[in-house]
Design a protein around this motif. Structure first.
Motif, PDB file in Angstrom:
ATOM      1  N   ALA A 130      -3.058 -90.950  -9.270  1.00 37.98           N
ATOM      2  CA  ALA A 130      -2.850 -90.774 -10.662  1.00 37.98           C
ATOM      3  C   ALA A 130      -3.343 -89.280 -11.004  1.00 37.98           C
ATOM      4  O   ALA A 130      -2.700 -88.521 -11.834  1.00 37.98           O
ATOM      5  CB  ALA A 130      -3.797 -91.466 -11.547  1.00 37.98           C
ATOM      6  N   ASN A 131      -4.289 -88.641 -10.400  1.00 35.28           N
ATOM      7  CA  ASN A 131      -4.819 -87.083 -10.606  1.00 35.28           C
ATOM      8  C   ASN A 131      -5.853 -86.898  -9.360  1.00 35.28           C
ATOM      9  O   ASN A 131      -6.175 -87.770  -8.606  1.00 35.28           O
ATOM     10  CB  ASN A 131      -5.480 -87.373 -11.963  1.00 35.28           C
ATOM     11  CG  ASN A 131      -5.585 -85.980 -12.406  1.00 35.28           C
ATOM     12  OD1 ASN A 131      -5.091 -85.101 -12.004  1.00 35.28           O
ATOM     13  ND2 ASN A 131      -6.246 -85.905 -13.566  1.00 35.28           N
ATOM     14  N   ALA A 132      -5.999 -85.721  -9.448  1.00 37.02           N
ATOM     15  CA  ALA A 132      -7.173 -85.195  -8.386  1.00 37.02           C
ATOM     16  C   ALA A 132      -7.504 -83.978  -8.807  1.00 37.02           C
ATOM     17  O   ALA A 132      -7.056 -83.159  -9.858  1.00 37.02           O
ATOM     18  CB  ALA A 132      -6.360 -84.834  -7.100  1.00 37.02           C
TER      19      ALA A 132
ATOM     20  N   THR B 104     -12.236 -84.785  -6.004  1.00 34.09           N
ATOM     21  CA  THR B 104     -12.059 -85.957  -6.783  1.00 34.09           C
ATOM     22  C   THR B 104     -10.570 -86.465  -6.641  1.00 34.09           C
ATOM     23  O   THR B 104      -9.633 -85.717  -7.073  1.00 34.09           O
ATOM     24  CB  THR B 104     -12.445 -85.792  -8.345  1.00 34.09           C
ATOM     25  OG1 THR B 104     -13.796 -85.436  -8.370  1.00 34.09           O
ATOM     26  CG2 THR B 104     -12.289 -87.092  -9.137  1.00 34.09           C
ATOM     27  N   VAL B 105     -10.491 -87.616  -6.132  1.00 35.51           N
ATOM     28  CA  VAL B 105      -9.153 -88.306  -6.275  1.00 35.51           C
ATOM     29  C   VAL B 105      -8.940 -89.615  -7.132  1.00 35.51           C
ATOM     30  O   VAL B 105      -9.786 -90.353  -7.005  1.00 35.51           O
ATOM     31  CB  VAL B 105      -8.716 -88.569  -4.743  1.00 35.51           C
ATOM     32  CG1 VAL B 105      -7.396 -89.144  -4.509  1.00 35.51           C
ATOM     33  CG2 VAL B 105      -8.901 -87.556  -3.758  1.00 35.51           C
ATOM     34  N   VAL B 106      -8.073 -89.714  -7.967  1.00 37.35           N
ATOM     35  CA  VAL B 106      -8.094 -90.937  -8.610  1.00 37.35           C
ATOM     36  C   VAL B 106      -6.960 -91.826  -8.243  1.00 37.35           C
ATOM     37  O   VAL B 106      -5.733 -91.206  -8.582  1.00 37.35           O
ATOM     38  CB  VAL B 106      -7.893 -90.612 -10.293  1.00 37.35           C
ATOM     39  CG1 VAL B 106      -7.730 -91.630 -11.268  1.00 37.35           C
ATOM     40  CG2 VAL B 106      -8.875 -89.483 -10.829  1.00 37.35           C
ATOM     41  N   ILE B 107      -7.018 -92.797  -7.826  1.00 41.93           N
ATOM     42  CA  ILE B 107      -6.182 -93.831  -7.403  1.00 41.93           C
ATOM     43  C   ILE B 107      -5.871 -94.787  -8.352  1.00 41.93           C
ATOM     44  O   ILE B 107      -6.806 -95.381  -9.098  1.00 41.93           O
ATOM     45  CB  ILE B 107      -6.601 -94.654  -5.982  1.00 41.93           C
ATOM     46  CG1 ILE B 107      -6.743 -93.403  -4.981  1.00 41.93           C
ATOM     47  CG2 ILE B 107      -5.349 -95.532  -5.609  1.00 41.93           C
ATOM     48  CD1 ILE B 107      -5.596 -92.927  -4.547  1.00 41.93           C
TER      49      ILE B 107
ATOM     50  N   VAL C 130      -5.166-100.416 -12.837  1.00 43.37           N
ATOM     51  CA  VAL C 130      -6.802-100.046 -12.657  1.00 43.37           C
ATOM     52  C   VAL C 130      -6.794 -98.854 -11.961  1.00 43.37           C
ATOM     53  O   VAL C 130      -5.961 -98.450 -11.257  1.00 43.37           O
ATOM     54  CB  VAL C 130      -7.701-101.212 -12.102  1.00 43.37           C
ATOM     55  CG1 VAL C 130      -7.736-102.319 -13.000  1.00 43.37           C
ATOM     56  CG2 VAL C 130      -7.284-101.138 -10.573  1.00 43.37           C
ATOM     57  N   LEU C 131      -7.762 -97.864 -12.532  1.00 46.34           N
ATOM     58  CA  LEU C 131      -8.249 -96.558 -11.970  1.00 46.34           C
ATOM     59  C   LEU C 131      -9.207 -96.527 -11.223  1.00 46.34           C
ATOM     60  O   LEU C 131     -10.261 -97.165 -11.558  1.00 46.34           O
ATOM     61  CB  LEU C 131      -7.926 -95.723 -13.017  1.00 46.34           C
ATOM     62  CG  LEU C 131      -6.677 -95.170 -13.738  1.00 46.34           C
ATOM     63  CD1 LEU C 131      -6.831 -94.369 -14.822  1.00 46.34           C
ATOM     64  CD2 LEU C 131      -5.612 -94.876 -12.949  1.00 46.34           C
TER      65      LEU C 131
ATOM     66  N   PRO D  66       4.846 -86.313  -6.674  1.00 46.29           N
ATOM     67  CA  PRO D  66       4.485 -87.911  -6.059  1.00 46.29           C
ATOM     68  C   PRO D  66       3.860 -88.097  -5.111  1.00 46.29           C
ATOM     69  O   PRO D  66       4.071 -87.736  -3.889  1.00 46.29           O
ATOM     70  CB  PRO D  66       6.152 -88.027  -6.229  1.00 46.29           C
ATOM     71  CG  PRO D  66       6.895 -86.765  -6.796  1.00 46.29           C
ATOM     72  CD  PRO D  66       5.989 -85.474  -6.474  1.00 46.29           C
ATOM     73  N   CYS D  67       3.400 -89.206  -5.284  1.00 47.75           N
ATOM     74  CA  CYS D  67       2.445 -89.823  -4.404  1.00 47.75           C
ATOM     75  C   CYS D  67       2.336 -91.360  -4.602  1.00 47.75           C
ATOM     76  O   CYS D  67       1.173 -91.631  -5.341  1.00 47.75           O
ATOM     77  CB  CYS D  67       1.107 -89.184  -4.111  1.00 47.75           C
ATOM     78  SG  CYS D  67       0.219 -89.774  -2.723  1.00 47.75           S
TER      79      CYS D  67
END
Length: 198
Positions: A52-54, A72-75, A118-119, A191-192
Motif C-alpha cells: 500500500a505504501n513504503a 517502512t513497508v505497508v502491506i 487490514v494494513l 503496482p505490487c
C-alpha cells in the motif's frame, strides 16, 4: 438333453463389499456436490495482498563498503468476499538488495472480515551490510540516478471456510521492486500485488 452348470451363490462378503463401495461412492459424489454448491453460493474472490505504501527512513553507506538502512513497508491484506471471513497464515516476506537478503518481514496468523482490508506497518531495520564491489557500484549508481531499488518477495496462505463443509485455500505471492529516491527518501509507487482481482 441340455446340461446346465451348477449355480454358485455370491459370497456374503462380496455383497457387503459391494454395498459399502456403493455407499462410499454416493457419499463422495454427494459431498462433492455440496462443496461445489457451497463454493458457488459464497463465490469467493481470490484474496489479495499488496504494497500500500513504503518509505526509505534511513540510508547510509561509507567508503569502507558498509550499508545501513531502515525501510517502512505497508502491506495491505484484502478480502473482497461478501459471505466469508478470510484467514491469512504463514505470512513472510524477504527484503533483498542486489541479490542479498537484508531483512525478513513476518506476521502472525490474522483474520480479515468480509469485504474488509487490514494494513500492517513493517519497520525493517537491517544490520550493517558489507557490500561487495558489485554492490558498491550499484549503490553509487543509485545515488547518482536518485533511484535505489530493493526487492520484496514472499507471501501468505489464505483460506475461507465454506460453511461446515471444509475450506477453500489460496496462495498469495508477492515479487516486486520497491523503488525510492535517496534525495528525499520518498517511495516511487508502482503496482505490487499478489493477484489480479476478478
Amino acid at each position: 438333453m441340455p446340461r446346465y452348470g451348477s449355480s454358485h451363490s455370491t459370497s456374503p462378503f462380496i455383497w457387503c463389499a459391494a454395498i459399502i463401495c456403493g455407499i462410499i461412492s454416493v457419499a463422495v459424489i454427494f459431498g462433492g456436490i455440496l462443496v461445489f454448491v457451497g463454493y458457488m453460493v459464497i463465490h469467493p474472490r481470490v484474496p489479495v495482498i499488496s504494497v500500500a505504501n513504503a518509505h526509505l527512513d534511513f540510508l547510509k553507506y561509507d567508503i569502507v563498503g558498509v550499508m545501513q538502512t531502515q525501510i517502512t513497508v505497508v502491506i495491505r491484506a484484502e478480502n473482497d468476499n461478501a459471505k466469508a471471513h478470510a484467514l491469512f497464515d504463514k505470512t513472510e516476506f524477504k527484503l533483498i538488495y542486489e541479490g542479498k537478503t537484508i531483512a525478513y518481514l513476518r506476521q502472525d496468523e490474522f483474520e480479515v472480515d468480509k469485504e474488509k482490508s487490514v494494513l500492517f506497518n513493517y519497520e525493517v531495520q537491517s544490520s550493517p551490510i558489507p557490500l561487495n564491489p558489485t554492490m558498491m557500484q550499484a549503490i553509487d549508481y543509485a545515488i547518482k540516478q536518485d533511484v535505489i531499488t530493493f526487492q520484496l518477495k514472499g507471501g501468505s496462505k489464505a483460506r475461507w471456510r465454506v460453511g461446515p463443509l471444509g475450506s477453500v485455500k489460496f496462495e498469495c505471492r508477492l515479487s516486486c521492486d520497491l523503488r525510492f529516491r535517496p534525495s528525499d527518501h520518498s517511495y516511487i509507487p508502482s503496482p505490487c500485488t499478489s493477484a489480479h482481482k476478478h
